[in-house]
Design a protein around this motif. Structure first.
Motif, PDB file in Angstrom:
ATOM      1  N   LEU A 210       0.827  -1.213   0.000  1.00 62.63           N
ATOM      2  CA  LEU A 210       0.000   0.000   0.000  1.00 62.63           C
ATOM      3  C   LEU A 210       0.859   1.259   0.000  1.00 62.63           C
ATOM      4  CD1 LEU A 210      -2.861  -0.960   2.490  1.00 62.63           C
ATOM      5  CD2 LEU A 210      -2.994  -0.759  -0.003  1.00 62.63           C
ATOM      6  N   LEU A 211       1.910   1.273   0.824  1.00 67.67           N
ATOM      7  CA  LEU A 211       2.808   2.429   0.852  1.00 67.67           C
ATOM      8  C   LEU A 211       3.508   2.604  -0.491  1.00 67.67           C
ATOM      9  CD1 LEU A 211       4.402   2.036   4.398  1.00 67.67           C
ATOM     10  CD2 LEU A 211       2.814   3.813   3.656  1.00 67.67           C
ATOM     11  N   GLY A 212       3.905   1.492  -1.096  1.00 71.92           N
ATOM     12  CA  GLY A 212       4.544   1.575  -2.407  1.00 71.92           C
ATOM     13  C   GLY A 212       3.613   2.122  -3.467  1.00 71.92           C
ATOM     14  N   LEU A 213       2.339   1.700  -3.415  1.00 77.44           N
ATOM     15  CA  LEU A 213       1.361   2.194  -4.379  1.00 77.44           C
ATOM     16  C   LEU A 213       1.110   3.685  -4.199  1.00 77.44           C
ATOM     17  CD1 LEU A 213      -0.693   1.560  -6.618  1.00 77.44           C
ATOM     18  CD2 LEU A 213      -2.351   1.005  -4.823  1.00 77.44           C
ATOM     19  N   ILE A 214       0.964   4.119  -2.953  1.00 76.42           N
ATOM     20  CA  ILE A 214       0.712   5.539  -2.680  1.00 76.42           C
ATOM     21  C   ILE A 214       1.917   6.384  -3.069  1.00 76.42           C
ATOM     22  CG2 ILE A 214       0.286   7.218  -0.847  1.00 76.42           C
ATOM     23  CD1 ILE A 214      -1.271   5.023   0.624  1.00 76.42           C
ATOM     24  N   ILE A 215       3.104   5.954  -2.658  1.00 79.59           N
ATOM     25  CA  ILE A 215       4.317   6.716  -2.978  1.00 79.59           C
ATOM     26  C   ILE A 215       4.557   6.744  -4.482  1.00 79.59           C
ATOM     27  CG2 ILE A 215       6.828   6.745  -2.730  1.00 79.59           C
ATOM     28  CD1 ILE A 215       6.458   5.580   0.068  1.00 79.59           C
ATOM     29  N   GLY A 216       4.361   5.600  -5.143  1.00 70.66           N
ATOM     30  CA  GLY A 216       4.581   5.539  -6.586  1.00 70.66           C
ATOM     31  C   GLY A 216       3.634   6.435  -7.359  1.00 70.66           C
ATOM     32  N   THR A 217       2.356   6.430  -6.977  1.00 74.47           N
ATOM     33  CA  THR A 217       1.367   7.274  -7.656  1.00 74.47           C
ATOM     34  C   THR A 217       1.673   8.754  -7.453  1.00 74.47           C
ATOM     35  OG1 THR A 217      -0.321   5.569  -7.337  1.00 74.47           O
ATOM     36  CG2 THR A 217      -1.077   7.788  -7.867  1.00 74.47           C
ATOM     37  N   PHE A 218       1.940   9.126  -6.218  1.00 72.40           N
ATOM     38  CA  PHE A 218       2.243  10.516  -5.893  1.00 72.40           C
ATOM     39  C   PHE A 218       3.535  10.965  -6.579  1.00 72.40           C
ATOM     40  CE2 PHE A 218       3.736  13.835  -2.836  1.00 72.40           C
ATOM     41  CZ  PHE A 218       2.690  14.719  -3.017  1.00 72.40           C
ATOM     42  N   SER A 219       4.532  10.094  -6.576  1.00 72.01           N
ATOM     43  CA  SER A 219       5.823  10.428  -7.188  1.00 72.01           C
ATOM     44  C   SER A 219       5.693  10.596  -8.697  1.00 72.01           C
ATOM     45  CB  SER A 219       6.840   9.339  -6.873  1.00 72.01           C
ATOM     46  OG  SER A 219       8.046   9.554  -7.568  1.00 72.01           O
ATOM     47  N   THR A 220       4.955   9.715  -9.344  1.00 78.08           N
ATOM     48  CA  THR A 220       4.799   9.806 -10.803  1.00 78.08           C
ATOM     49  C   THR A 220       4.144  11.109 -11.209  1.00 78.08           C
ATOM     50  OG1 THR A 220       4.610   7.384 -10.944  1.00 78.08           O
ATOM     51  CG2 THR A 220       3.817   8.668 -12.827  1.00 78.08           C
ATOM     52  N   ARG A 221       3.148  11.538 -10.456  1.00 78.63           N
ATOM     53  CA  ARG A 221       2.477  12.803 -10.768  1.00 78.63           C
ATOM     54  C   ARG A 221       3.432  13.984 -10.622  1.00 78.63           C
ATOM     55  NH1 ARG A 221      -3.557  12.302  -7.959  1.00 78.63           N
ATOM     56  NH2 ARG A 221      -4.316  10.587  -9.283  1.00 78.63           N
ATOM     57  N   ILE A 222       4.231  13.981  -9.545  1.00 74.44           N
ATOM     58  CA  ILE A 222       5.162  15.094  -9.325  1.00 74.44           C
ATOM     59  C   ILE A 222       6.234  15.130 -10.408  1.00 74.44           C
ATOM     60  CG2 ILE A 222       6.969  15.937  -7.791  1.00 74.44           C
ATOM     61  CD1 ILE A 222       5.284  15.190  -5.446  1.00 74.44           C
ATOM     62  N   VAL A 223       6.789  13.975 -10.761  1.00 73.00           N
ATOM     63  CA  VAL A 223       7.853  13.933 -11.768  1.00 73.00           C
ATOM     64  C   VAL A 223       7.315  14.328 -13.136  1.00 73.00           C
ATOM     65  CG1 VAL A 223       9.521  12.450 -12.923  1.00 73.00           C
ATOM     66  CG2 VAL A 223       9.135  12.196 -10.475  1.00 73.00           C
ATOM     67  N   ARG A 224       6.144  13.834 -13.497  1.00 76.91           N
ATOM     68  CA  ARG A 224       5.569  14.190 -14.797  1.00 76.91           C
ATOM     69  C   ARG A 224       5.241  15.681 -14.867  1.00 76.91           C
ATOM     70  NH1 ARG A 224       1.256   9.866 -17.035  1.00 76.91           N
ATOM     71  NH2 ARG A 224       1.696  11.123 -18.881  1.00 76.91           N
ATOM     72  N   ARG A 225       4.782  16.234 -13.749  1.00 78.75           N
ATOM     73  CA  ARG A 225       4.501  17.685 -13.715  1.00 78.75           C
ATOM     74  C   ARG A 225       5.794  18.465 -13.866  1.00 78.75           C
ATOM     75  NH1 ARG A 225       1.068  19.524  -8.696  1.00 78.75           N
ATOM     76  NH2 ARG A 225      -0.336  18.035  -9.735  1.00 78.75           N
TER      77      ARG A 225
END
Length: 228
Positions: A210-225
């Motif tokens: 769950l932590l990996g999913l949350i961190i991965g989703t949040f991180s992908t959005r920040i990096v793509r932005r």
């Protein structure tokens, strides 16, 4: 004596018993059994954070990030291009360190090696997201390195390696459950030293996923932005 009296026994009734204290899973009290698995787990975190943290910050500092942005690659493809080498290096490094721990320090592998490697990959993905997020927000490699050290040492305090989590104040114990390294350390020790499987480790596995999913989703959005 109070316990014996409640049982209706006397000290003479137990005179033929030889009582001794045994430490489960480490009867010889070998120090390396406690320290090496923890260091193995934490070295994987620092390896992934460091390599991922320098991925975009290095490009930005060298002035080559703009060249990637004007190419025909999408932001997701750029992220994958930066992530795949980190995954390969991190996983190979973990396998190498695991072999050294077993052959050089005699650390047993009492549980499933396949399960350990699978969960190592899940943990790797969680730390990869943190590292890429640090890299996207850092202006220079030096700044990324300092943030990696700050994040890594903060996680280190919540893993239970230096101070048992159970002895911390309740609010810090709750915070420790939000640190992937805390669950990863419990998984590594459980599989290597205790031979634990999913029926025992599933709370840590679910929390890590769950932590990996949350961190991965949040991180992908920040990096793509940041790339867009």
């Amino acid at each position: 004596k109070l316990f014996l009296s409640r049982l209706g026994l006397s000290e003479n009734d137990l005179s033929h018993f030889d009582f001794s204290v045994r430490v489960r899973f480490n009867e010889e009290l070998t120090e390396s059994y406690y320290t090496v698995p923890a260091e193995l787990a934490l070295m994987l975190e620092f390896t992934i954070l460091l390599f991922a943290g320098l991925a975009f910050s290095r490009e930005r500092e060298l002035g080559t990030l703009e060249q990637l942005q004007v190419m025909t690659f999408s932001s997701l493809e750029i992220i994958l291009g930066k992530a795949i080498p980190v995954i390969i290096i991190g996983f190979a490094d973990f396998v190498l360190m695991l072999g050294v721990s077993h052959l050089a320090f005699g650390i047993p592998v009492r549980g499933s090696l396949v399960l350990l490697l699978l969960l190592a990959f899940i943990y790797l993905m969680a730390e990869l997201g943190k590292g890429l997020m640090i890299s996207a927000l850092s202006k220079t490699q030096h700044q990324a390195f300092l943030i990696v050290m700050l994040v890594g040492m903060t996680d280190f305090m919540f893993t239970g390696y230096a101070v048992p989590v159970e002895s911390m104040p309740q609010i810090l114990q709750w915070l420790a459950n939000l640190v992937p390294a805390n669950h990863w350390l419990a998984i590594v020790r459980g599989i290597l030293l205790k031979g634990s499987g999913l029926p025992v480790l599933w709370p840590h596995v679910v929390a890590l996923a769950l932590l990996g999913l949350i961190i991965g989703t949040f991180s992908t959005r920040i990096v793509r932005r940041a790339l867009n």
